[in-house]
Design a protein around this motif. Structure first.
Motif, PDB file in Angstrom:
ATOM      1  N   GLU A 151       0.829  -1.203   0.000  1.00 31.53           N
ATOM      2  CA  GLU A 151       0.000   0.000   0.000  1.00 31.53           C
ATOM      3  C   GLU A 151       0.869   1.261   0.000  1.00 31.53           C
ATOM      4  O   GLU A 151       0.553   2.247  -0.682  1.00 31.53           O
ATOM      5  N   ARG A 152       1.967   1.233   0.751  1.00 37.21           N
ATOM      6  CA  ARG A 152       2.867   2.395   0.779  1.00 37.21           C
ATOM      7  C   ARG A 152       3.553   2.588  -0.564  1.00 37.21           C
ATOM      8  O   ARG A 152       3.716   3.726  -1.027  1.00 37.21           O
ATOM      9  N   VAL A 153       3.958   1.491  -1.186  1.00 36.48           N
ATOM     10  CA  VAL A 153       4.562   1.594  -2.518  1.00 36.48           C
ATOM     11  C   VAL A 153       3.564   2.210  -3.493  1.00 36.48           C
ATOM     12  O   VAL A 153       3.896   3.133  -4.257  1.00 36.48           O
ATOM     13  N   THR A 154       2.326   1.726  -3.477  1.00 39.88           N
ATOM     14  CA  THR A 154       1.300   2.212  -4.399  1.00 39.88           C
ATOM     15  C   THR A 154       1.030   3.692  -4.208  1.00 39.88           C
ATOM     16  O   THR A 154       1.005   4.469  -5.178  1.00 39.88           O
ATOM     17  N   ALA A 155       0.828   4.102  -2.957  1.00 40.05           N
ATOM     18  CA  ALA A 155       0.521   5.508  -2.675  1.00 40.05           C
ATOM     19  C   ALA A 155       1.684   6.414  -3.038  1.00 40.05           C
ATOM     20  O   ALA A 155       1.493   7.501  -3.607  1.00 40.05           O
ATOM     21  N   THR A 156       2.905   5.971  -2.735  1.00 40.07           N
ATOM     22  CA  THR A 156       4.068   6.816  -3.019  1.00 40.07           C
ATOM     23  C   THR A 156       4.336   6.881  -4.514  1.00 40.07           C
ATOM     24  O   THR A 156       4.713   7.942  -5.043  1.00 40.07           O
ATOM     25  N   LEU A 157       4.138   5.778  -5.213  1.00 41.42           N
ATOM     26  CA  LEU A 157       4.308   5.796  -6.664  1.00 41.42           C
ATOM     27  C   LEU A 157       3.326   6.765  -7.305  1.00 41.42           C
ATOM     28  O   LEU A 157       3.693   7.525  -8.217  1.00 41.42           O
ATOM     29  N   ALA A 158       2.083   6.768  -6.847  1.00 43.12           N
ATOM     30  CA  ALA A 158       1.077   7.690  -7.399  1.00 43.12           C
ATOM     31  C   ALA A 158       1.507   9.135  -7.192  1.00 43.12           C
ATOM     32  O   ALA A 158       1.431   9.959  -8.113  1.00 43.12           O
ATOM     33  N   ALA A 159       1.989   9.445  -5.988  1.00 48.60           N
ATOM     34  CA  ALA A 159       2.440  10.805  -5.700  1.00 48.60           C
ATOM     35  C   ALA A 159       3.702  11.151  -6.481  1.00 48.60           C
ATOM     36  O   ALA A 159       3.861  12.273  -6.979  1.00 48.60           O
ATOM     37  N   ALA A 160       4.621  10.193  -6.598  1.00 50.41           N
ATOM     38  CA  ALA A 160       5.867  10.422  -7.333  1.00 50.41           C
ATOM     39  C   ALA A 160       5.585  10.670  -8.807  1.00 50.41           C
ATOM     40  O   ALA A 160       6.234  11.516  -9.441  1.00 50.41           O
ATOM     41  N   TYR A 161       4.635   9.945  -9.360  1.00 50.03           N
ATOM     42  CA  TYR A 161       4.310  10.126 -10.774  1.00 50.03           C
ATOM     43  C   TYR A 161       3.735  11.517 -11.023  1.00 50.03           C
ATOM     44  O   TYR A 161       4.008  12.123 -12.070  1.00 50.03           O
ATOM     45  N   ARG A 162       2.974  12.026 -10.076  1.00 49.08           N
ATOM     46  CA  ARG A 162       2.440  13.387 -10.228  1.00 49.08           C
ATOM     47  C   ARG A 162       3.566  14.419 -10.215  1.00 49.08           C
ATOM     48  O   ARG A 162       3.492  15.440 -10.904  1.00 49.08           O
ATOM     49  N   LYS A 163       4.615  14.174  -9.456  1.00 45.58           N
ATOM     50  CA  LYS A 163       5.733  15.113  -9.360  1.00 45.58           C
ATOM     51  C   LYS A 163       6.719  14.980 -10.528  1.00 45.58           C
ATOM     52  O   LYS A 163       7.384  15.956 -10.895  1.00 45.58           O
ATOM     53  N   TRP A 164       6.821  13.776 -11.087  1.00 43.15           N
ATOM     54  CA  TRP A 164       7.886  13.497 -12.074  1.00 43.15           C
ATOM     55  C   TRP A 164       7.372  12.465 -13.065  1.00 43.15           C
ATOM     56  O   TRP A 164       7.812  11.332 -13.100  1.00 43.15           O
ATOM     57  N   ALA A 165       6.451  12.892 -13.910  1.00 37.36           N
ATOM     58  CA  ALA A 165       5.719  11.963 -14.766  1.00 37.36           C
ATOM     59  C   ALA A 165       6.607  11.276 -15.797  1.00 37.36           C
ATOM     60  O   ALA A 165       6.301  10.167 -16.243  1.00 37.36           O
ATOM     61  N   HIS A 166       7.696  11.906 -16.202  1.00 38.90           N
ATOM     62  CA  HIS A 166       8.552  11.303 -17.224  1.00 38.90           C
ATOM     63  C   HIS A 166       9.709  10.510 -16.633  1.00 38.90           C
ATOM     64  O   HIS A 166      10.533   9.963 -17.372  1.00 38.90           O
ATOM     65  N   GLY A 167       9.787  10.425 -15.308  1.00 36.37           N
ATOM     66  CA  GLY A 167      10.896   9.716 -14.677  1.00 36.37           C
ATOM     67  C   GLY A 167      10.766   8.202 -14.776  1.00 36.37           C
ATOM     68  O   GLY A 167       9.685   7.657 -14.987  1.00 36.37           O
ATOM     69  N   VAL A 168      11.891   7.519 -14.636  1.00 39.62           N
ATOM     70  CA  VAL A 168      11.941   6.055 -14.685  1.00 39.62           C
ATOM     71  C   VAL A 168      12.001   5.519 -13.254  1.00 39.62           C
ATOM     72  O   VAL A 168      12.804   5.987 -12.445  1.00 39.62           O
ATOM     73  N   THR A 169      11.160   4.548 -12.960  1.00 34.13           N
ATOM     74  CA  THR A 169      11.123   3.928 -11.634  1.00 34.13           C
ATOM     75  C   THR A 169      11.128   2.419 -11.784  1.00 34.13           C
ATOM     76  O   THR A 169      10.431   1.866 -12.635  1.00 34.13           O
ATOM     77  N   MET A 170      11.929   1.743 -10.968  1.00 38.59           N
ATOM     78  CA  MET A 170      11.972   0.282 -10.938  1.00 38.59           C
ATOM     79  C   MET A 170      11.618  -0.182  -9.535  1.00 38.59           C
ATOM     80  O   MET A 170      12.274   0.203  -8.565  1.00 38.59           O
ATOM     81  N   ILE A 171      10.577  -1.005  -9.417  1.00 40.45           N
ATOM     82  CA  ILE A 171      10.103  -1.501  -8.123  1.00 40.45           C
ATOM     83  C   ILE A 171      10.203  -3.018  -8.105  1.00 40.45           C
ATOM     84  O   ILE A 171       9.583  -3.700  -8.933  1.00 40.45           O
ATOM     85  N   TRP A 172      10.954  -3.552  -7.155  1.00 33.62           N
ATOM     86  CA  TRP A 172      11.094  -5.005  -7.008  1.00 33.62           C
ATOM     87  C   TRP A 172      10.052  -5.537  -6.039  1.00 33.62           C
ATOM     88  O   TRP A 172       9.663  -4.860  -5.092  1.00 33.62           O
ATOM     89  N   TYR A 173       9.617  -6.789  -6.260  1.00 36.75           N
ATOM     90  CA  TYR A 173       8.709  -7.435  -5.312  1.00 36.75           C
ATOM     91  C   TYR A 173       8.880  -8.949  -5.390  1.00 36.75           C
ATOM     92  O   TYR A 173       9.205  -9.501  -6.449  1.00 36.75           O
TER      93      TYR A 173
END
Length: 261
Positions: free
Chosen positions: A155-177
């Motif tokens: 849930e924290r990953v999801t919420a933070t990713l949503a907020a991060a995308y709003r701040k930096w929509a063209h950035g690259v993010t890699m999330i492991w699980y």
């Protein structure tokens, strides 16, 4: 798989000369003992990195090179975590920002990274993730590799990713699980799909042909905005990894699919 694809991702971005900011939110201690009790107990090194080191496939050369760079002699004794791998990939114009919340691991990490240009922070990973965006360079990568020990980690990953995308929509993010319980994973994937991120790639490595209850069944990566050069080179690299890492008696499976709304 995680580190092989991380290397390929950064190298694809480095096809362009512009500077990159590389951010690792859950950096760990940076270097791991392959001869230690934990490594022997889990057998992960034997079934993972040691198999790749012994395989001649040239598609895995870049991964083998970062392992060999931190070891002297033919037999590997230590394994570089993502901080040391990213440090090896840095060009003079690039920046590396590392974060590790746990004091003991952060102390070790600072020692491991002493002779590099990395900045090391000791903060909450999700707070740092947002605080560092957008970075000082136009392009970059955020690596998110939580331990998934807390019940609300996804849930924290999801919420933070949503907020991060709003701040930096063209950035690259890699999330492991990790891949353990399929039903839990499908629910999380649906939550991420609903974020409406246009370019969200899901790469999953299932080790066994059938689920093995209660154990590590594999791992996956969510990658936001992967560059074209990376996605084009991905299929043969994934097949090389599947072949070398398949447990005895199992074919294994690695898939790469876009999460469509």
């Amino acid at each position: 798989m995680k580190h092989s694809l991380l290397i390929a991702l950064v190298q694809a971005l480095q096809h362009k000369p512009g500077a990159l900011t590389l951010i690792d939110t859950h950096a760990g201690c940076g270097l791991y003992d392959l001869d230690g009790e934990e490594a022997r107990r889990t057998g992960e090194a034997t079934q993972g990195v040691l198999r790749v080191l012994a395989d001649p496939d040239p598609l895995l050369n870049d991964y083998r090179a970062v392992i060999e760079a931190v070891n002297a002699g033919a037999e590997p004794h230590v394994y570089p975590g993502s901080p040391r791998i990213l440090a090896q990939l840095l060009r003079p114009q690039d920046f590396l920002i590392l974060n590790e919340k746990h004091p003991a691991d952060a102390y070790t990490l600072r020692g491991v990274m002493r002779h590099t240009s990395a900045a090391v922070h000791e903060r909450d990973a999700y707070e740092l993730w947002l605080a560092m965006l957008p970075p000082r360079t136009a392009r970059g990568v955020v690596v998110v590799d939580p331990p998934y020990e807390q019940p609300d980690e996804r849930e924290r990953v999801t919420a933070t990713l949503a907020a991060a995308y709003r701040k930096w929509a063209h950035g690259v993010t890699m999330i492991w699980y990790p891949l353990k319980d399929r039903s839990t994973h499908w629910r999380w994937k649906d939550q991420l799909r609903k974020l409406g991120i246009p370019k969200l790639l899901c790469v999953e490595h299932w080790l066994y042909d059938d689920d093995q209850p209660g154990i590590y069944n594999g791992a996956g990566l969510y990658i936001v905005n992967p560059p074209y050069a990376f996605t084009q080179a991905l299929p043969p690299l994934l097949e090389a990894l599947r072949t070398v890492l398949a447990p005895e008696g199992h074919r294994g499976d690695i898939t790469a699919d876009w999460l469509a709304v």
